[in-house]
Design an enzyme around this catalytic site. Structure first.
Site, PDB file in Angstrom:
ATOM      1  N   GLU A  44     -52.754  40.702 -96.434  1.00  0.00           N
ATOM      2  CA  GLU A  44     -51.513  40.214 -97.016  1.00  0.00           C
ATOM      3  C   GLU A  44     -50.420  41.285 -96.925  1.00  0.00           C
ATOM      4  OE1 GLU A  44     -50.327  38.284-101.383  1.00  0.00           O
ATOM      5  OE2 GLU A  44     -52.125  39.515-101.166  1.00  0.00           O
ATOM      6  N   LYS A 111     -47.795  31.382 -99.219  1.00  0.00           N
ATOM      7  CA  LYS A 111     -48.644  31.508-100.398  1.00  0.00           C
ATOM      8  C   LYS A 111     -48.202  30.533-101.485  1.00  0.00           C
ATOM      9  CE  LYS A 111     -50.622  35.205-103.290  1.00  0.00           C
ATOM     10  NZ  LYS A 111     -50.635  36.665-103.504  1.00  0.00           N
ATOM     11  N   CYS A 163     -54.894  35.422-100.884  1.00  0.00           N
ATOM     12  CA  CYS A 163     -55.230  36.212-102.067  1.00  0.00           C
ATOM     13  C   CYS A 163     -55.360  35.357-103.323  1.00  0.00           C
ATOM     14  CB  CYS A 163     -54.214  37.344-102.259  1.00  0.00           C
ATOM     15  SG  CYS A 163     -54.838  38.676-103.330  1.00  0.00           S
TER      16      CYS A 163
END
Length: 672
Positions: A44, A111, A163
């Protein structure tokens, strides 16, 4: 069979180090090519660095990241690569992973769930992307899809959980499963804390099982921006089976974890899985022309690292995480070494030992020549041929005794410095202390005494030590290590600009009880059962004491405060669990039944909460500390508390009522 060789690529980044980050990414891509990998997942925000903080607001940061991304594209011939970067869309910033296949950008997965607890403040800079939404981003006049995307590459369906996406209950993998995903990529920047790797392993393994897919998880590595440590955890699982995992706490710039997988296995799992995950939104399917190369089956082997298999995981993780953090802090700040004001006590001894371990573990990880190369700007170590020769050039210890210092603590300090082969300076500061006392006595027109000026006389000794340590630090262009621990920080049992003086504070995240046990373990057991520090023996046989009062007053830390085990329990219940004093007392009575009286526990609870409240200003001024668990007290990254507050007066009154003890208000404290 439908075989693919894929990899989780780990890189050590620095925020806004555009050239360095780009080079590490390109090196990882080259390594993937050398190992005949065709699908590579990188962490990330690996292009910009994760810890850019408010610089994410600067428009040029996203612009530069996009420019750097285009430099990567030509290096992806016959490869599919995921690269993390910040992406600006309609004046909003998103946390994105760009999917590049065979020298062409194919789209940007955005995300959906932002980390906004603990040390994370992603919602300060980024916007969360809504499930099912998609748009386009224009680069050099070409539109590329962005948003909630599923990529179909030569028949293989590839989706993303970035994540935090994987840490929530209703994770995006459920939607991906409903669409027949084959591979889920999880590029992460997941900070280290004790035992967190076990949690990651569970959701990777469970995700691969629940979603009948291959799950590729990768993470950042090292001390990226000063406080957070990344352990480089990387793993690949399929259908509930862990296929491969990487080396944590490596000292390298980058490395990869690879596995050869058969996509047909996951598809069979999905055919046999009768669980129903309802679709709530349709992700855009991006079809990508590509040809996966024909490869032969390979045996994947998942094993724990040797040190993880031997137990003592918390002790091992503490040593390895903080040592790596010190190494990265040293090289990224381009400092020449470390200075420790070595008192012979537990805290300063731990700091010195961690510098020694930094060198030992670094050489074990990458070899002595590569270790020296990564510190190539430190010319004085380049001819060294052993750990101790390097330590001698990187670690400077200074003992500063007064008339209240004992022969035992001096021996503890000297024997440890000798064992580590650190440079050692013996300086007597009693004359300086007396000079300051005489100056003030002259102004006050009276003598200072232990009966009337106890705290002032203690603190001047601790504070006088700082200038000499800073002088030595400046002479050698080093970093001064502050030696205060978390237990002291919670109650302000530290002298500002004395033992808190320093460039970084390696112990401010760990409690004194664990630290004492860790030092004994390091002497007697050691990392991996072999890497021990025998020079800690003298210190491990001492009772913790500040040695700031005359010897006949028999000063000890726990007499000044309370038993450390009680202190740590109060801190945990009161500030990790956010319980009021009277509820804390109930927990303490359970924990210490038959050990301490109720009256003692009540008194210590009141003392802790009063000291906590009046010493927040000290915690605000501590040198940057490393984050290692959810008990961190750092107000800049974890636990915020007002500098001025009501001091728990109402809550302590309720405690006294609960305990039926008339404690009342009294003066307690350790000054400044």
């Amino acid at each position: 069979m439908k075989l693919i060789k894929l990899a989780a690529g780990v890189v050590n980044t620095i925020p806004l180090d555009w050239n360095g980050n780009l080079q590490n990414i390109l090196s990882c891509i080259e390594e993937a090519r050398n190992q005949e990998v065709t699908l590579l997942c990188l962490p990330e925000l690996s292009l910009s660095g994760y810890g850019c903080e408010d610089m994410f607001y600067a428009p040029y940061v996203a612009e530069t990241a996009l420019s750097q991304l285009q430099e990567i594209v030509p290096y992806t011939s016959d490869l599919a690569v995921s690269v993390g970067l910040p992406l600006m869309l309609n004046n909003k910033l998103y946390n994105a992973s760009c999917f590049i296949v065979n020298r062409q950008i194919r789209g940007f997965a955005l995300k959906k769930n932002l980390a906004n607890n603990g040390i994370h403040y992603e919602t300060r800079w980024f916007h969360a992307w809504s499930a099912g939404d998609r748009t386009n981003v224009k680069i050099n006049g070409i539109d590329y899809p962005a948003g909630d995307l599923l990529f179909e590459v030569a028949g293989a369906k590839i989706g993303f959980e970035i994540c935090e996406d994987a840490w929530i209950a209703n994770r995006p993998g459920r939607e991906l499963y409903a669409r027949g995903v084959d591979i889920i990529l999880n590029p992460s920047a997941s900070h280290f804390s004790f035992f967190k790797s076990q949690t990651r392993e569970r959701f990777v393994q469970d995700g691969s099982r629940s979603f009948g897919c291959v799950y590729v998880y990768t993470n950042l590595l090292g001390n990226e921006a000063g406080r957070a440590i990344y352990d480089g955890d990387a793993m690949i699982a399929q259908s509930g089976e862990m296929l491969a995992s990487g080396t944590r706490f490596s000292y390298t710039d980058h490395y990869m974890v690879t596995a050869t997988v058969d996509l047909e296995k996951g598809r069979l799992e999905q055919m046999q899985n009768r669980a129903v995950f309802s679709k709530t939104a349709d992700a855009l399917m991006v079809s990508v022309p590509f040809q996966w190369p024909e490869i032969r089956p390979a045996r994947n082997q998942y094993v724990l690292e040797d040190w993880e298999a031997k137990g003592y995981q918390k002790e091992e993780e503490f040593a390895r995480a903080v040592s790596l953090a010190l190494f990265d802090y040293l090289r990224k700040s381009r400092s020449q070494g470390f200075v420790v004001s070595l008192s012979g006590g537990a805290d300063s001894s731990a700091c010195a030992a961690l510098v020694y371990l930094m060198v030992e573990l670094g050489i074990e990880s990458i070899g002595i020549e590569r270790f020296k190369q990564r510190l190539s700007y430190i010319e004085k170590i380049q001819q060294a041929t052993s750990t101790k020769e390097i330590v001698h050039e990187l670690l400077y210890c200074i003992w500063q005794g007064t008339e209240n210092s004992s022969a035992e603590t001096k021996f503890s300090a000297t024997s440890l410095a000798e064992d580590l082969n650190a440079r050692f300076y013996d300086v007597n500061i009693n004359g300086l202390v007396e000079t300051y006392k005489e100056l003030i006595e002259s102004g006050l027109d009276r003598k200072l005494s232990w009966d009337t000026d106890d705290i002032a006389l203690q603190n001047i000794q601790a504070r006088v030590r700082a200038p000499s340590a800073w002088l030595l630090t400046n002479i050698y262009n080093c970093l001064l290590l502050s030696t205060s621990n978390r237990s002291e920080a919670s109650v302000g049992y530290a002298t500002m600009d004395g033992d808190t003086a320093g460039s970084i504070s390696p112990l401010a995240g760990i409690d004194k009880t664990f630290l004492r046990k860790w030092l004994l373990w390091l002497e007697e057991v050691g990392l991996g059962g072999t890497l021990q520090v025998k020079g800690l023996n003298a210190m491990n046989n001492l009772q913790p004491t500040a040695e700031l009062r005359p010897a006949d007053r028999k000063q000890t830390d726990e007499a000044d405060l309370m038993p450390y085990e009680v202190l740590n329990a109060i801190e945990t219940y009161g500030f990790r669990d956010k319980q009021p004093p009277k509820e804390v007392l109930k927990k303490l009575e359970l924990d210490f039944e038959g050990i301490y009286t109720r009256e003692e526990l009540v008194a210590w609870t009141e003392r802790f909460f009063r000291l906590w409240s009046r010493n927040q200003w000290k915690r605000e001024r501590y040198a940057p500390s490393f984050h290692i668990d959810d008990r961190n007290l750092d107000p800049r990254t974890w636990l915020r508390f007002p500098i001025l507050s009501g001091g728990f007066e109402k809550e302590l009154a309720e405690l006294r009522e609960e305990a039926n003890t008339p404690l009342g208000r009294r003066r307690i404290g350790f000054g400044n």
